[in-house]
Design a protein around this motif. Structure first.
Motif, PDB file in Angstrom:
ATOM      1  N   THR A 209       0.919  -1.231   0.054  1.00 50.65           N
ATOM      2  CA  THR A 209      -0.081   0.030  -0.062  1.00 50.65           C
ATOM      3  C   THR A 209       0.850   1.236  -0.124  1.00 50.65           C
ATOM      4  OG1 THR A 209      -0.149  -0.140   2.442  1.00 50.65           O
ATOM      5  CG2 THR A 209      -1.993  -0.895   1.116  1.00 50.65           C
ATOM      6  N   ALA A 210       2.134   1.201   0.532  1.00 52.08           N
ATOM      7  CA  ALA A 210       3.100   2.375   0.505  1.00 52.08           C
ATOM      8  C   ALA A 210       3.579   2.386  -0.842  1.00 52.08           C
ATOM      9  CB  ALA A 210       3.998   2.422   1.614  1.00 52.08           C
ATOM     10  N   GLY A 211       3.539   1.495  -1.806  1.00 51.52           N
ATOM     11  CA  GLY A 211       4.324   1.644  -2.975  1.00 51.52           C
ATOM     12  C   GLY A 211       5.596   0.975  -3.009  1.00 51.52           C
ATOM     13  N   TYR A 212       6.118   0.452  -1.923  1.00 48.33           N
ATOM     14  CA  TYR A 212       7.556   0.021  -1.827  1.00 48.33           C
ATOM     15  C   TYR A 212       7.707  -1.387  -2.516  1.00 48.33           C
ATOM     16  CZ  TYR A 212       8.545   3.349   1.475  1.00 48.33           C
ATOM     17  OH  TYR A 212       9.049   4.799   2.048  1.00 48.33           O
ATOM     18  N   ILE A 213       6.605  -2.199  -2.716  1.00 44.75           N
ATOM     19  CA  ILE A 213       6.722  -3.448  -3.710  1.00 44.75           C
ATOM     20  C   ILE A 213       5.498  -3.245  -4.782  1.00 44.75           C
ATOM     21  CG2 ILE A 213       7.832  -4.844  -2.002  1.00 44.75           C
ATOM     22  CD1 ILE A 213       5.152  -6.273  -1.275  1.00 44.75           C
ATOM     23  N   LYS A 214       5.613  -3.720  -5.764  1.00 39.05           N
ATOM     24  CA  LYS A 214       4.893  -3.386  -6.748  1.00 39.05           C
ATOM     25  C   LYS A 214       3.818  -4.453  -7.084  1.00 39.05           C
ATOM     26  CE  LYS A 214       6.730   0.343  -7.783  1.00 39.05           C
ATOM     27  NZ  LYS A 214       5.909   1.719  -7.478  1.00 39.05           N
ATOM     28  N   THR A 215       4.140  -5.728  -6.707  1.00 37.75           N
ATOM     29  CA  THR A 215       3.332  -6.858  -6.868  1.00 37.75           C
ATOM     30  C   THR A 215       3.285  -7.699  -5.402  1.00 37.75           C
ATOM     31  OG1 THR A 215       5.220  -8.379  -7.202  1.00 37.75           O
ATOM     32  CG2 THR A 215       3.548  -7.329  -8.945  1.00 37.75           C
ATOM     33  N   PHE A 216       2.326  -8.211  -4.875  1.00 38.87           N
ATOM     34  CA  PHE A 216       2.190  -8.710  -3.502  1.00 38.87           C
ATOM     35  C   PHE A 216       2.845 -10.027  -3.494  1.00 38.87           C
ATOM     36  CE2 PHE A 216       0.453 -10.573   0.256  1.00 38.87           C
ATOM     37  CZ  PHE A 216       0.037  -9.448   1.026  1.00 38.87           C
ATOM     38  N   ASP A 217       4.251  -9.787  -3.157  1.00 41.04           N
ATOM     39  CA  ASP A 217       5.179 -10.948  -2.903  1.00 41.04           C
ATOM     40  C   ASP A 217       5.669 -10.709  -1.282  1.00 41.04           C
ATOM     41  OD1 ASP A 217       5.050 -12.425  -5.189  1.00 41.04           O
ATOM     42  OD2 ASP A 217       6.257 -10.986  -6.217  1.00 41.04           O
ATOM     43  N   ILE A 218       6.263 -11.613  -0.782  1.00 37.66           N
ATOM     44  CA  ILE A 218       6.895 -11.519   0.501  1.00 37.66           C
ATOM     45  C   ILE A 218       8.498 -11.644   0.325  1.00 37.66           C
ATOM     46  CG2 ILE A 218       6.927 -12.541   2.731  1.00 37.66           C
ATOM     47  CD1 ILE A 218       4.026 -11.938   1.719  1.00 37.66           C
ATOM     48  N   PRO A 219       9.137 -10.367   0.558  1.00 39.09           N
ATOM     49  CA  PRO A 219      10.648 -10.535   0.550  1.00 39.09           C
ATOM     50  C   PRO A 219      11.022 -11.241   1.754  1.00 39.09           C
ATOM     51  CG  PRO A 219       9.733  -8.010   0.601  1.00 39.09           C
ATOM     52  CD  PRO A 219       8.470  -8.965   0.661  1.00 39.09           C
ATOM     53  N   PHE A 220      12.419 -11.785   1.434  1.00 41.78           N
ATOM     54  CA  PHE A 220      12.815 -12.585   2.455  1.00 41.78           C
ATOM     55  C   PHE A 220      13.527 -11.964   3.471  1.00 41.78           C
ATOM     56  CE2 PHE A 220      16.639 -15.285   3.653  1.00 41.78           C
ATOM     57  CZ  PHE A 220      15.888 -16.480   3.957  1.00 41.78           C
ATOM     58  N   TRP A 221      13.630 -10.795   3.513  1.00 42.22           N
ATOM     59  CA  TRP A 221      14.141  -9.943   4.819  1.00 42.22           C
ATOM     60  C   TRP A 221      12.776  -9.972   5.773  1.00 42.22           C
ATOM     61  CZ3 TRP A 221      11.335  -5.469   6.348  1.00 42.22           C
ATOM     62  CH2 TRP A 221      10.862  -4.842   5.141  1.00 42.22           C
ATOM     63  N   VAL A 222      11.399  -9.709   5.114  1.00 43.54           N
ATOM     64  CA  VAL A 222      10.536 -10.041   5.933  1.00 43.54           C
ATOM     65  C   VAL A 222      10.053 -11.194   6.650  1.00 43.54           C
ATOM     66  CG1 VAL A 222       7.996  -9.764   5.906  1.00 43.54           C
ATOM     67  CG2 VAL A 222       9.180  -8.016   4.537  1.00 43.54           C
ATOM     68  N   ILE A 223      10.284 -12.174   5.959  1.00 47.12           N
ATOM     69  CA  ILE A 223      10.527 -13.727   6.405  1.00 47.12           C
ATOM     70  C   ILE A 223      11.232 -13.953   7.484  1.00 47.12           C
ATOM     71  CG2 ILE A 223      10.824 -16.260   5.785  1.00 47.12           C
ATOM     72  CD1 ILE A 223      10.117 -15.538   2.995  1.00 47.12           C
ATOM     73  N   LEU A 224      12.564 -13.442   7.413  1.00 53.13           N
ATOM     74  CA  LEU A 224      13.277 -13.683   8.633  1.00 53.13           C
ATOM     75  C   LEU A 224      12.981 -12.800   9.659  1.00 53.13           C
ATOM     76  CD1 LEU A 224      16.812 -13.511   6.593  1.00 53.13           C
ATOM     77  CD2 LEU A 224      15.612 -15.411   7.714  1.00 53.13           C
ATOM     78  N   MET A 225      12.547 -11.581   9.573  1.00 48.77           N
ATOM     79  CA  MET A 225      12.290 -10.723  10.603  1.00 48.77           C
ATOM     80  C   MET A 225      10.989 -11.101  11.344  1.00 48.77           C
ATOM     81  SD  MET A 225      11.467  -6.679  10.054  1.00 48.77           S
ATOM     82  CE  MET A 225      10.186  -6.824   9.203  1.00 48.77           C
ATOM     83  N   ALA A 226       9.854 -11.682  10.717  1.00 49.09           N
ATOM     84  CA  ALA A 226       8.782 -12.129  11.161  1.00 49.09           C
ATOM     85  C   ALA A 226       9.201 -13.572  12.063  1.00 49.09           C
ATOM     86  CB  ALA A 226       7.806 -12.663  10.098  1.00 49.09           C
ATOM     87  N   HIS A 227      10.015 -14.151  11.498  1.00 49.55           N
ATOM     88  CA  HIS A 227      10.300 -15.511  12.471  1.00 49.55           C
ATOM     89  C   HIS A 227      11.221 -15.225  13.518  1.00 49.55           C
ATOM     90  CE1 HIS A 227       8.699 -18.891  10.359  1.00 49.55           C
ATOM     91  NE2 HIS A 227       8.709 -18.094   9.099  1.00 49.55           N
ATOM     92  N   PHE A 228      12.010 -14.173  13.443  1.00 50.50           N
ATOM     93  CA  PHE A 228      12.785 -13.863  14.677  1.00 50.50           C
ATOM     94  C   PHE A 228      11.780 -13.267  15.870  1.00 50.50           C
ATOM     95  CE2 PHE A 228      15.214 -10.619  16.932  1.00 50.50           C
ATOM     96  CZ  PHE A 228      16.058 -11.363  17.439  1.00 50.50           C
TER      97      PHE A 228
END
Length: 331
Positions: A209-228
């Protein structure tokens, strides 16, 4: 170039709020991963939370991100979502988690999150934002996940009792104390896989929604951050709920703990592979009831179980109501 824009600050604030929820998810749902292994005295509470947290984090490298995509864009029309909607939804989920933690109720953090997200979105744009197909499978599995856990645990316990019928109780206890380490690890892996992905979906929604990603995908840094974050929450533990899960529903021995955790792990990992956001709390509670039912129905403390079920029923509407009021207050 100046990257510190209002949009950037709002995005960082929302991601931080999502991580607070993720931490509380691990804190609140630590009981799911460790209650059985603590109540059977296979591990001390300190050892158990470290064991569970490790596998919560390792889950980042397994089973994909199907649940994250369902939660982030498969239940609510992402085009109708903005920063205030996401913030209000997270507040609804966080407050409901804290309320139920205070009363020691093992409710679903997952359902608090989707309830809060839906409540704020409906408050903003009406019921047209609801994607029926995503909600159908989620609502069906609110009922099915504890039933599947209960049935599998009952079957596993019955088979195990028959196979060990000529083995001395002390030897059975010794075997399953070792095996329960594996079942607890498998359950924690499933818990991390399913629950951390829900926060990933929200964070991806923030970025989209902020326009930082153009398609709804999950960046790997988000995966690591959520699991941590969820692993960190598990380390701190939610001891009020551990006592309810591990002691108040039924008395557990290592063999029962193993069967409950194995049944829960299979159910949760199967759902995660299909992209279905199930409740790990519901599943393990059903599994514990299934284990207790193999002895006799009176071995299950049904009064406690009824109280837990009522808490499940009101979780989605309660979180949705808190989120809607929060959205109306800040809009």
């Amino acid at each position: 170039m100046n990257f510190i824009t209002p949009t950037f600050l709002v995005t960082c604030g929302l991601i931080l709020t999502a991580l607070v929820f993720d931490y509380l998810n691990g804190f609140h749902d630590a009981a799911n991963s460790i209650a059985t292994v603590v109540s059977t005295r296979v591990l001390s509470p300190g050892q158990a939370v470290l064991w569970a947290a490790f596998f919560n984090f390792v889950a980042a490298f397994t089973f994909g991100v199907g649940v994250a995509k369902t939660v982030g864009a498969g239940m609510i029309d992402i085009r109708a979502v903005n920063a205030k909607t996401i913030f209000a939804g997270l507040v609804g989920a966080i407050l409901w988690n804290l309320i139920t933690w205070y009363f020691g109720l093992p409710t679903s953090s997952s359902h608090a999150l989707i309830g809060g997200y839906a409540g704020s979105a409906v408050a903003k744009a009406g019921f047209t934002v609801i994607i029926a197909s995503g909600w159908t499978k989620t609502l069906v599995f609110i009922v099915l996940s504890p039933v599947i856990g209960m049935v599998l645990a009952f079957i596993f316990m019955t088979i195990t009792m028959w196979l060990c019928r000529r083995t001395s109780p002390s030897r059975v206890d010794a075997y399953f104390r070792r095996l329960q380490l594996l079942s607890a690890a498998a359950y924690s892996l499933g818990h991390g896989t399913n629950d951390a992905q829900k926060t990933m979906g929200i964070v991806a929604g923030v970025l989209f929604t902020a326009g930082y990603i153009k398609t709804f995908d999950i960046p790997f840094w988000v995966i690591l951050m959520a699991h941590f974050a969820i692993a960190l929450g598990t380390v701190t533990g939610g001891w009020r709920i551990v006592r309810t899960m591990g002691q108040k529903i039924t008395a557990l021995k290592p063999v029962g703990g193993f069967c409950a955790e194995a049944a829960g792990a299979i159910s949760i990992i199967g759902a995660a592979s299909a992209g279905i956001p199930v409740s790990t709390t519901h599943t393990i509670t059903g599994a514990i009831v299934g284990v207790g039912s193999t002895r006799r129905l009176s071995a299950v403390r049904w009064g406690v179980t009824r109280r837990i079920v009522w808490a499940w029923v009101i979780t989605i509407p309660a979180a949705a109501g808190i989120a809607a009021m929060t959205y109306w207050a800040i809009r």
